[in-house]
Design a protein around this motif. Structure first.
Motif, PDB file in Angstrom:
ATOM      1  N   ILE A 111       1.075  -1.128   0.053  1.00 18.19           N
ATOM      2  CA  ILE A 111      -0.051   0.021  -0.086  1.00 18.19           C
ATOM      3  C   ILE A 111       0.888   1.226   0.186  1.00 18.19           C
ATOM      4  N   VAL A 112       2.119   1.273   0.743  1.00 16.30           N
ATOM      5  CA  VAL A 112       2.944   2.315   0.709  1.00 16.30           C
ATOM      6  C   VAL A 112       3.294   2.613  -0.613  1.00 16.30           C
ATOM      7  N   ILE A 113       3.828   1.659  -1.288  1.00 16.19           N
ATOM      8  CA  ILE A 113       4.224   1.711  -2.729  1.00 16.19           C
ATOM      9  C   ILE A 113       3.149   2.334  -3.571  1.00 16.19           C
ATOM     10  N   GLU A 114       2.105   1.829  -3.678  1.00 16.66           N
ATOM     11  CA  GLU A 114       0.899   2.074  -4.271  1.00 16.66           C
ATOM     12  C   GLU A 114       0.719   3.565  -4.014  1.00 16.66           C
ATOM     13  N   THR A 115       0.650   4.063  -2.803  1.00 19.89           N
ATOM     14  CA  THR A 115       0.438   5.581  -2.506  1.00 19.89           C
ATOM     15  C   THR A 115       1.717   6.363  -2.874  1.00 19.89           C
ATOM     16  N   LEU A 116       2.633   5.907  -2.901  1.00 15.46           N
ATOM     17  CA  LEU A 116       3.838   6.801  -3.472  1.00 15.46           C
ATOM     18  C   LEU A 116       3.752   6.965  -4.841  1.00 15.46           C
ATOM     19  N   GLU A 117       3.173   5.992  -5.611  1.00 12.38           N
ATOM     20  CA  GLU A 117       2.895   6.140  -7.084  1.00 12.38           C
ATOM     21  C   GLU A 117       1.825   6.667  -7.622  1.00 12.38           C
ATOM     22  N   SER A 118       1.016   7.258  -6.477  1.00 10.29           N
ATOM     23  CA  SER A 118      -0.436   7.833  -6.790  1.00 10.29           C
ATOM     24  C   SER A 118      -0.312   9.245  -7.072  1.00 10.29           C
ATOM     25  N   PRO A 119      -1.194   9.847  -7.740  1.00  8.12           N
ATOM     26  CA  PRO A 119      -1.130  11.239  -7.826  1.00  8.12           C
ATOM     27  C   PRO A 119      -1.238  12.086  -6.397  1.00  8.12           C
ATOM     28  N   THR A 120      -0.504  13.090  -5.904  1.00  6.97           N
ATOM     29  CA  THR A 120      -0.707  13.608  -4.877  1.00  6.97           C
ATOM     30  C   THR A 120      -2.229  13.914  -4.422  1.00  6.97           C
ATOM     31  N   GLU A 121      -2.950  14.755  -5.755  1.00 10.08           N
ATOM     32  CA  GLU A 121      -4.259  15.119  -5.198  1.00 10.08           C
ATOM     33  C   GLU A 121      -5.180  14.318  -4.842  1.00 10.08           C
ATOM     34  N   LEU A 122      -4.862  13.087  -4.882  1.00 12.18           N
ATOM     35  CA  LEU A 122      -5.995  11.974  -4.545  1.00 12.18           C
ATOM     36  C   LEU A 122      -5.653  11.407  -2.913  1.00 12.18           C
ATOM     37  N   LEU A 123      -4.351  11.966  -2.505  1.00  9.97           N
ATOM     38  CA  LEU A 123      -4.139  11.553  -1.128  1.00  9.97           C
ATOM     39  C   LEU A 123      -4.907  12.664  -0.295  1.00  9.97           C
ATOM     40  N   GLN A 124      -5.266  11.764   0.962  1.00 10.45           N
ATOM     41  CA  GLN A 124      -5.628  12.804   2.179  1.00 10.45           C
ATOM     42  C   GLN A 124      -4.739  12.718   3.343  1.00 10.45           C
ATOM     43  N   MET A 125      -4.692  13.580   4.129  1.00 10.29           N
ATOM     44  CA  MET A 125      -3.865  13.818   5.318  1.00 10.29           C
ATOM     45  C   MET A 125      -4.367  12.519   6.331  1.00 10.29           C
ATOM     46  N   PRO A 126      -3.597  11.693   6.921  1.00  7.58           N
ATOM     47  CA  PRO A 126      -3.919  10.543   7.855  1.00  7.58           C
ATOM     48  C   PRO A 126      -4.230  11.420   9.305  1.00  7.58           C
ATOM     49  N   PRO A 127      -4.942  10.462  10.076  1.00  3.54           N
ATOM     50  CA  PRO A 127      -4.923  11.199  11.551  1.00  3.54           C
ATOM     51  C   PRO A 127      -3.683  11.562  12.042  1.00  3.54           C
ATOM     52  N   SER A 128      -3.950  12.266  13.225  1.00  9.83           N
ATOM     53  CA  SER A 128      -2.579  12.591  13.806  1.00  9.83           C
ATOM     54  C   SER A 128      -2.010  11.544  14.405  1.00  9.83           C
TER      55      SER A 128
END
Length: 207
Positions: free
Chosen positions: A167-184
Motif C-alpha cells: 500500500i505504501v508503494i501504491e500510495t507513493l506512485e499515486s497522484p498527490t491530489e488523490l491523497l488525504q492527510m491521515p489522522p494525527s
C-alpha cells in the motif's frame, strides 16, 4: 530523493513478500541503507532480522530489537498490539520523514528550539500550508507532500493502522491530489507548538 524512497519501499516489500518465508528486518534506518553509483538503495545489516512463515500474522520476540527512534510502539509496549511486519513499516515512516526534513527526529518531546519535525509538519500541512523550499517547483512540493503523507501514515500509533508496504508503494506512485492527510500519529503527546518569538521553523532546502 523520491526515487530512493520508492526503491527502499520496494526492498522492504520484497523482504516481506518476495520469499516463501517473511523476513522482518527490525532495524530499518538511514545507516542501514546504502546507495550504489546509480543511487539505487540497498538494504543491509540483517543482524536483528527475524524469519517467519508467511502464514503467520505475528512474530514472537524474546527481547526488543532495533534502534531507538525507529522502533515501533508495539515493540516497546505490549498492550499496543502484536509484533508483525508492520514494525518495519513504522521504521520506514521515520526514515522517510528524516529524508524529507533532512534532520534526525528521535525526540518527540523536543523543546521549541529543537522542534520535533514530524509534529511540526503535520500541523503545517493540516492548516493547508506547504513546506518552504528555496527554488522548489510545484512538482517538487507535490512530491514532498506525498512523501510526508506516506510517512505520517506509516507512523500511526496502533500497528493495525499502519499500511502494508504494498500500500505504501501504491500510495507513493499515486497522484498527490488523490491523497488525504491521515489522522494525527501523536495522540496523547503534548506536541502542539506555540508560535511565539522563540519558535523557529526547521530549516528546509530544495530537492
Amino acid at each position: 530523493m523520491y526515487n530512493i524512497a520508492l526503491g527502499i519501499a520496494h526492498g522492504i516489500e520484497y523482504l516481506h513478500r518476495g520469499y516463501a518465508m517473511q523476513i522482518l528486518h527490525l532495524d530499518i534506518k538511514p545507516h542501514n541503507v546504502l546507495l550504489d553509483v546509480d543511487l539505487t538503495p540497498k538494504i543491509l545489516d540483517f543482524g536483528f532480522a527475524k524469519l517467519y512463515l508467511t502464514t503467520d500474522n505475528t512474530v514472537s520476540l524474546t527481547a526488543m530489537r532495533g534502534t531507538i527512534g525507529y522502533i515501533a510502539p508495539e515493540l516497546v509496549y505490549k498492550n499496543m498490539g502484536s509484533v508483525s511486519y508492520k514494525v518495519d513499516v513504522y521504521s520506514f515512516g521515520m526514515l522517510l520523514m528524516e529524508m524529507v526534513g533532512r534532520r534526525k527526529n528521535v525526540n518527540p518531546f523536543a523543546k521549541k528550539l529543537q522542534v520535533y519535525f514530524p509534529s511540526w509538519i503535520y500541523e503545517k500541512l493540516s492548516r493547508g500550508e506547504d513546506m518552504e523550499m528555496e527554488d522548489a517547483t510545484e512538482e517538487d512540493k507535490s512530491i514532498i507532500r506525498k512523501m510526508i503523507i506516506v510517512a505520517l501514515s506509516c507512523k500511526q500509533l496502533k500497528p493495525g493502522d499502519h499500511p502494508s508496504m504494498s500500500i505504501v508503494i501504491e500510495t507513493l506512485e499515486s497522484p498527490t491530489e488523490l491523497l488525504q492527510m491521515p489522522p494525527s500519529p501523536f495522540l496523547g503527546l503534548s506536541l502542539r507548538m506555540e508560535e511565539d518569538e522563540t519558535f523557529k521553523e526547521p530549516s528546509t532546502t530544495s530537492l
